[in-house]
Structure formats: structure tokens, C-alpha cells
Design a protein around this motif. Structure first.
Motif, PDB file in Angstrom:
ATOM      1  N   PHE A 109       0.841  -1.195   0.000  1.00 44.45           N
ATOM      2  CA  PHE A 109       0.000   0.000   0.000  1.00 44.45           C
ATOM      3  C   PHE A 109       0.880   1.250   0.000  1.00 44.45           C
ATOM      4  CE2 PHE A 109      -3.280  -2.839   1.859  1.00 44.45           C
ATOM      5  CZ  PHE A 109      -4.402  -2.400   1.177  1.00 44.45           C
ATOM      6  N   HIS A 110       0.662   2.131  -0.974  1.00 50.32           N
ATOM      7  CA  HIS A 110       1.400   3.396  -0.999  1.00 50.32           C
ATOM      8  C   HIS A 110       0.666   4.515  -0.266  1.00 50.32           C
ATOM      9  CE1 HIS A 110       4.960   3.087  -3.844  1.00 50.32           C
ATOM     10  NE2 HIS A 110       4.507   1.857  -3.749  1.00 50.32           N
ATOM     11  N   TYR A 111      -0.634   4.423  -0.062  1.00 47.68           N
ATOM     12  CA  TYR A 111      -1.421   5.479   0.567  1.00 47.68           C
ATOM     13  C   TYR A 111      -1.147   6.838  -0.065  1.00 47.68           C
ATOM     14  CZ  TYR A 111      -2.578   1.862   3.920  1.00 47.68           C
ATOM     15  OH  TYR A 111      -3.025   0.693   4.492  1.00 47.68           O
ATOM     16  N   SER A 112      -1.131   6.824  -1.387  1.00 46.87           N
ATOM     17  CA  SER A 112      -0.912   8.024  -2.173  1.00 46.87           C
ATOM     18  C   SER A 112      -1.415   7.741  -3.581  1.00 46.87           C
ATOM     19  CB  SER A 112       0.581   8.390  -2.198  1.00 46.87           C
ATOM     20  OG  SER A 112       0.799   9.581  -2.953  1.00 46.87           O
ATOM     21  N   ASP A 113      -1.558   8.797  -4.374  1.00 44.65           N
ATOM     22  CA  ASP A 113      -1.946   8.615  -5.777  1.00 44.65           C
ATOM     23  C   ASP A 113      -0.732   8.373  -6.660  1.00 44.65           C
ATOM     24  OD1 ASP A 113      -4.630   9.115  -5.131  1.00 44.65           O
ATOM     25  OD2 ASP A 113      -4.373  11.280  -5.396  1.00 44.65           O
ATOM     26  N   THR A 114       0.455   8.520  -6.110  1.00 45.12           N
ATOM     27  CA  THR A 114       1.673   8.370  -6.895  1.00 45.12           C
ATOM     28  C   THR A 114       2.786   7.825  -6.013  1.00 45.12           C
ATOM     29  OG1 THR A 114       3.121   9.527  -8.467  1.00 45.12           O
ATOM     30  CG2 THR A 114       2.464  10.738  -6.480  1.00 45.12           C
ATOM     31  N   TRP A 115       4.022   7.880  -6.528  1.00 38.46           N
ATOM     32  CA  TRP A 115       5.156   7.277  -5.833  1.00 38.46           C
ATOM     33  C   TRP A 115       5.322   7.825  -4.417  1.00 38.46           C
ATOM     34  CZ3 TRP A 115       6.734   3.201  -8.267  1.00 38.46           C
ATOM     35  CH2 TRP A 115       6.754   3.151  -9.664  1.00 38.46           C
ATOM     36  N   THR A 116       5.709   6.951  -3.504  1.00 42.06           N
ATOM     37  CA  THR A 116       6.124   7.370  -2.169  1.00 42.06           C
ATOM     38  C   THR A 116       7.511   6.819  -1.908  1.00 42.06           C
ATOM     39  OG1 THR A 116       5.092   5.444  -1.108  1.00 42.06           O
ATOM     40  CG2 THR A 116       3.765   7.446  -1.298  1.00 42.06           C
ATOM     41  N   ASP A 117       8.346   7.651  -1.324  1.00 48.06           N
ATOM     42  CA  ASP A 117       9.732   7.296  -1.012  1.00 48.06           C
ATOM     43  C   ASP A 117      10.243   8.335  -0.022  1.00 48.06           C
ATOM     44  OD1 ASP A 117      10.712   9.607  -2.521  1.00 48.06           O
ATOM     45  OD2 ASP A 117      10.361   8.439  -4.338  1.00 48.06           O
ATOM     46  N   PRO A 118      11.524   8.291   0.379  1.00 49.18           N
ATOM     47  CA  PRO A 118      11.990   9.245   1.400  1.00 49.18           C
ATOM     48  C   PRO A 118      11.819  10.708   1.019  1.00 49.18           C
ATOM     49  CG  PRO A 118      13.542   7.446   1.171  1.00 49.18           C
ATOM     50  CD  PRO A 118      12.549   7.273   0.063  1.00 49.18           C
ATOM     51  N   GLY A 119      11.640  10.997  -0.287  1.00 51.47           N
ATOM     52  CA  GLY A 119      11.512  12.389  -0.710  1.00 51.47           C
ATOM     53  C   GLY A 119      10.104  12.851  -0.981  1.00 51.47           C
ATOM     54  N   GLN A 120       9.114  11.939  -0.939  1.00 53.40           N
ATOM     55  CA  GLN A 120       7.740  12.348  -1.236  1.00 53.40           C
ATOM     56  C   GLN A 120       6.746  11.337  -0.689  1.00 53.40           C
ATOM     57  OE1 GLN A 120       7.275  12.533  -5.493  1.00 53.40           O
ATOM     58  NE2 GLN A 120       7.916  10.423  -5.823  1.00 53.40           N
ATOM     59  N   HIS A 121       5.728  11.861  -0.032  1.00 55.85           N
ATOM     60  CA  HIS A 121       4.650  11.034   0.504  1.00 55.85           C
ATOM     61  C   HIS A 121       3.364  11.848   0.485  1.00 55.85           C
ATOM     62  CE1 HIS A 121       6.127   7.163   2.153  1.00 55.85           C
ATOM     63  NE2 HIS A 121       7.301   7.777   2.181  1.00 55.85           N
ATOM     64  N   SER A 122       2.910  12.183  -0.691  1.00 49.09           N
ATOM     65  CA  SER A 122       1.729  13.034  -0.781  1.00 49.09           C
ATOM     66  C   SER A 122       0.475  12.271  -0.353  1.00 49.09           C
ATOM     67  CB  SER A 122       1.556  13.557  -2.204  1.00 49.09           C
ATOM     68  OG  SER A 122       1.398  12.490  -3.120  1.00 49.09           O
ATOM     69  N   THR A 123      -0.397  12.959   0.366  1.00 42.88           N
ATOM     70  CA  THR A 123      -1.687  12.407   0.757  1.00 42.88           C
ATOM     71  C   THR A 123      -2.577  12.321  -0.483  1.00 42.88           C
ATOM     72  OG1 THR A 123      -1.486  13.355   2.958  1.00 42.88           O
ATOM     73  CG2 THR A 123      -3.713  12.766   2.228  1.00 42.88           C
ATOM     74  N   PRO A 124      -3.381  11.263  -0.634  1.00 47.43           N
ATOM     75  CA  PRO A 124      -4.289  11.179  -1.787  1.00 47.43           C
ATOM     76  C   PRO A 124      -5.111  12.449  -1.948  1.00 47.43           C
ATOM     77  CG  PRO A 124      -4.287   9.104  -0.595  1.00 47.43           C
ATOM     78  CD  PRO A 124      -3.475  10.064   0.225  1.00 47.43           C
ATOM     79  N   ALA A 125      -5.309  12.853  -3.191  1.00 44.70           N
ATOM     80  CA  ALA A 125      -5.914  14.154  -3.473  1.00 44.70           C
ATOM     81  C   ALA A 125      -7.299  14.317  -2.862  1.00 44.70           C
ATOM     82  CB  ALA A 125      -5.977  14.369  -4.986  1.00 44.70           C
ATOM     83  N   THR A 126      -8.061  13.246  -2.803  1.00 44.58           N
ATOM     84  CA  THR A 126      -9.441  13.355  -2.308  1.00 44.58           C
ATOM     85  C   THR A 126      -9.562  13.115  -0.810  1.00 44.58           C
ATOM     86  OG1 THR A 126      -9.876  11.025  -2.825  1.00 44.58           O
ATOM     87  CG2 THR A 126     -10.372  12.649  -4.544  1.00 44.58           C
ATOM     88  N   TRP A 127      -8.455  12.823  -0.125  1.00 42.85           N
ATOM     89  CA  TRP A 127      -8.507  12.567   1.307  1.00 42.85           C
ATOM     90  C   TRP A 127      -8.291  13.896   2.053  1.00 42.85           C
ATOM     91  CZ3 TRP A 127      -5.654   7.386   2.805  1.00 42.85           C
ATOM     92  CH2 TRP A 127      -6.194   6.346   2.043  1.00 42.85           C
ATOM     93  N   LYS A 128      -9.349  14.387   2.656  1.00 39.89           N
ATOM     94  CA  LYS A 128      -9.297  15.669   3.352  1.00 39.89           C
ATOM     95  C   LYS A 128      -9.657  15.474   4.823  1.00 39.89           C
ATOM     96  CE  LYS A 128      -8.772  17.693  -0.685  1.00 39.89           C
ATOM     97  NZ  LYS A 128      -7.463  18.266  -1.107  1.00 39.89           N
ATOM     98  N   GLY A 129      -9.256  16.438   5.643  1.00 39.87           N
ATOM     99  CA  GLY A 129      -9.661  16.412   7.036  1.00 39.87           C
ATOM    100  C   GLY A 129      -8.496  16.465   7.992  1.00 39.87           C
ATOM    101  N   ASN A 130      -8.812  16.397   9.280  1.00 33.51           N
ATOM    102  CA  ASN A 130      -7.777  16.391  10.304  1.00 33.51           C
ATOM    103  C   ASN A 130      -7.216  14.980  10.471  1.00 33.51           C
ATOM    104  OD1 ASN A 130      -9.600  14.918  11.938  1.00 33.51           O
ATOM    105  ND2 ASN A 130     -10.463  16.819  12.781  1.00 33.51           N
ATOM    106  N   ALA A 131      -6.281  14.810  11.402  1.00 29.50           N
ATOM    107  CA  ALA A 131      -5.597  13.524  11.557  1.00 29.50           C
ATOM    108  C   ALA A 131      -6.570  12.406  11.926  1.00 29.50           C
ATOM    109  CB  ALA A 131      -4.497  13.637  12.603  1.00 29.50           C
TER     110      ALA A 131
END
Length: 425
Positions: A109-131
Motif C-alpha cells: 500500500f502506498h497510501y498516495s496517488d503516486t510514488w512514495t519514497d523518502p523524498g515524497q509522501h503526498s496524501t491522496p488528493a481526495t482525502w481531506k480532514g484532520n488527523a
């Protein structure tokens, strides 16, 4: 002959019960479907065309890793072209082939719409809200994804809740330092709440799957600091320490060995897997930090020598029970390189991945691929069950050496059908 077959069947029954002693070797082949669908032709070292799943099994593979993005349609054009394309439908389609061929499945599971690695871990675009809301989203998404996989008959055996999460995940809210504390808006509390939500869903839907926490080795002290900090959160339950190790980025085998010893000493109950590794056969990997070409030349033989030495090191560590090559399936044979000419009109990729295990032009298997079986010599396939029956309606039949058969075999023996050993009487 009958006595020999009965002995073989009994032996298989015994070995498949020893699940925790099993070692797993294979690769992350998440792009194989796209390559095959695009016309790629895979060959053995002698130039004979092969069916990839069967060929990998012949080389001793018993496990496959597949990555999953939340909505890769939202990835950039460049990221898509380089392989950020695996949505749930894609993964289910591929996992069916993986399981039918008898492999164990690791889901990443990447839990992102694109690559995740030590330099990038973007939250999925449609996932909004607090922690708190994001943690619930992680739980719902993980649960729904696993439920869909189960309903398709392709339950994962290993699950990674996050990819290379040394610096956290779903930035900025869970952007952390390995030794503690947060970056930007991130906190360890947020990070571990996301992990716990993911693991809770995994345990509810796939209680037999083993949980892999995956870090990378940009600095080995980051790894030791990360697991030391994670140990403070005793309610984050996992089974396996997963590592990415590329010498071009992560230093020498000696550094890796020191780290493995430290991890085994500090966490003796945890298994350890190298869930990503690779080494170039013509040039070093892009952005390399270390140069070991004096020891391992960037040639086919140098790549093989690195693989041989890595396996010898890993086999000295009892807690290490997994090794996965990353992107071994890369080849442009019959996609770009066809009949001695080049045709880039398909716009398939913008560059070469030079740590593959097939040549990008010819499609021939490289020598390093044949070394992987030495990580788990004599290991069984990792399949749990033997199904004793005289008939079945399953569509995909394989011999024990991984050859796909055209139909249900007439000859008596043991075969693989949908991930299970079947005795044909």
C-alpha cells in the motif's frame, strides 16, 4: 513409482506446514501486466521465449510483490509513464495470475496517488480532514481494498501499510523524523495513528497475513532510530522489518550486514526482509551516492557478482527470510526495440531502468536472475495446502516446475491450481 509419488506427497504435506521457517524469494513485478499487454517478449539466457510466471518459478521464485496506489489517474504524466499506474482493478487482475501460478503475494500500500519514497509522501488528493478523519480514511480504504481482493480470491500473504516510511507517510500531517519529532505539520502521533488504522483493517480482513513495516537505508542510523522510536508505540503490531537496499544509494554490503546484526539483536522476534534491491548491469543508477564499480563492475557479470555476494550475506542471518528484486521485469524488447530497429512512438518510457534482470533490448534474462534461487535453496513453494481430488474445474494448471499447462493434465501427479497443490489420481 506409486511409492515414490506417495513419499513426495507426504514430504510436501510436511514442508508446507512449516510456514514460519519458509524463506521467500522473488520480485516486485508490478509492471509485468503492462509490459506483456504492450507486447514485451521475455526470453531465457539462450534466447528462447518464456512465459514470465512459469520462468520465474523455474528459477526458484515463490513470492511476488505488487504495489497499490489510491488513484493513480491523478498522478503526473511522467509518474504514470514510469510506472505509477496500479489501481485496485489492475492489482486484482495481476494478483489472479500471481496466485494461479502458485506464488505468495505481498501487497504494498502506498497510501498516495503516486510514488512514495523518502523524498515524497503526498496524501491522496481526495482525502481531506484532520488527523482523526484521515486515520479513519486509511482504515476504510485498507479494509475495502482487502475485502475486494478477498472476494476476487487473491488474499495477500504479506501486507505493507506504507512504502519506505522512514520519514513517515501522508505528508504533511505524518511527516516525521526517524529519531522522533515531526517535520512541517507532522507528528509521530499522527503517523502511528495511520499505521494502527491500516493494521487494524489488515487484521480484520486478512488475519493470517503478516504485516511488513518498510523502511529504506539512506542512512543506516535512520533505520535503527526509526524502529527504536516505533517500539515506544507498543500498540503498533507488526511481524516483519522490511528494508530497501540498493548499494548505489545505501552503501556497502558491510554496512548492510552491520545493520542486520543490530536489528536481529534489538528485535529478535521480528523477521527481516529485503523487500527491494537491485544493481545496474550497464551503468550506475540515476543519482547514485556510492560507487562500487571497482568491486561490482556495471556489467552483466558485475551485477551477478553483487547478487551472489548479497545472497551469501543474507543467508548468514537467520532472521532474514525474504529477498525481493525491484522491477526485474523491465525490458523494451518488442515494445521499442523490434527486429533490430528502434521505435519510440509508443512513448512507453522516458528512460531506462538499468537494474532489471532482463536486457532492455533483447529481452534475454541476465545472469543475476539465475542467482536468486540460491537465497532459498531447497525451500518449498510456500503454498500452504495440498488438495487431494481427482477432478477440478479450475482453469489454470501448472507443473511443479512452473510450466503452465494447456489443460487439466491426464497424467497422475502433483500440480498447482489457483495457488494450491493438487494431486491428480
Amino acid at each position: 513409482m506409486r511409492l515414490i509419488n506417495l513419499f513426495l506427497a507426504a514430504s510436501l504435506l510436511c514442508t508446507t506446514n512449516v510456514i514460519h521457517a519458509q524463506k521467500y524469494v522473488g520480485g516486485d513485478i508490478s509492471m509485468l501486466k503492462k509490459f506483456v499487454d504492450s507486447g514485451a517478449i521475455y526470453k531465457d539466457k539462450d534466447g528462447n521465449s518464456v512465459e514470465p510466471y512459469a520462468f520465474f518459478r523455474e528459477q526458484g521464485w515463490n513470492a511476488v510483490r505488487l504495489r497499490l496506489f489510491v488513484d493513480p489517474s491523478k498522478a503526473s504524466a511522467d509518474d504514470k509513464k514510469e510506472g505509477a499506474i496500479q489501481d485496485l482493478d489492475y492489482v486484482i487482475a495481476m494478483a489472479k495470475d500471481v496466485k494461479a501460478a502458485g506464488y505468495r503475494l505481498m501487497l504494498d500500500f502506498h497510501y498516495s496517488d503516486t510514488w512514495t519514497d523518502p523524498g515524497q509522501h503526498s496524501t491522496p488528493a481526495t482525502w481531506k480532514g484532520n488527523a482523526t478523519e484521515l486515520a479513519e480514511k486509511v482504515y476504510e480504504y485498507t479494509k475495502e481494498s482487502l475485502k475486494a481482493l478477498k472476494e476476487a480470491g487473491v488474499t495477500p500473504d504479506f501486507i505493507q501499510p506504507g512504502n519506505e516510511i522512514t520519514y513517515g507517510m501522508m505528508w504533511p500531517t505524518a511527516h516525521i523524523w526517524p529519531a522522533g519529532g515531526g517535520q512541517d505539520e507532522g507528528t509521530w502521533s499522527n503517523f502511528t495513528s495511520y499505521l494502527k488504522s491500516a493494521i487494524k483493517a489488515c487484521k480484520e480482513e486478512c488475519p493470517d497475513a503478516q504485516i511488513v513495516i518498510h523502511t529504506e537505508m539512506s542512512k543506516s542510523e535512520n533505520v535503527t532510530n526509526f524502529y527504536k522510536e516505533l517500539a515506544k508505540y507498543t500498540d503498533v503490531e507488526y511481524d516483519i522489518i522490511g528494508l530497501s537496499y540498493y548499494p548505489d544509494y545505501h552503501n556497502s554490503l558491510k554496512v548492510l550486514e552491520t545493520l542486520l546484526t543490530q536489528l536481529e539483536t534489538s528485535y529478535p522476534s521480528k523477521k527481516i526482509m529485503i523487500v527491494e534491491t537491485g544493481y545496474g548491469f550497464e551503468w550506475q543508477l540515476s543519482g547514485y551516492k556510492y560507487n562500487f564499480t571497482g568491486t561490482y563492475p556495471t556489467t552483466e557479470e558485475g551485477q551477478k557478482k553483487f547478487t551472489t555476494d548479497l545472497i551469501a550475506l543474507l543467508n548468514k542471518h537467520q532472521n532474514v527470510n525474504g529477498m525481493f528484486w525491484w522491477y526485474p521485469e523491465y525490458t523494451l524488447n518488442n515494445i521499442v526495440f523490434m527486429n533490430g530497429s528502434e521505435d519510440w512512438s509508443k512513448d512507453f518510457t522516458s528512460g531506462y531502468w538499468n537494474a532489471a534482470l532482463f536486457h532492455y533490448k533483447s529481452g534475454k534474462a541476465l545472469s543475476a536472475l539465475y542467482e536468486l534461487k540460491n537465497f532459498a535453496p531447497g525451500s518449498d513453494t510456500g503454498i500452504r495446502d495440498i488438495d487431494k481430488r481427482g477432478d477440478t474445474n479450475a482453469e489454470s494448471w501448472y507443473s511443479l516446475d512452473g510450466r503452465k499447462l494447456n489443460k487439466r493434465p491426464d497424467a497422475k501427479g502433483i500440480y498447482i491450481v489457483n495457488g494450491k497443490k493438487v494431486i491428480v489420481k
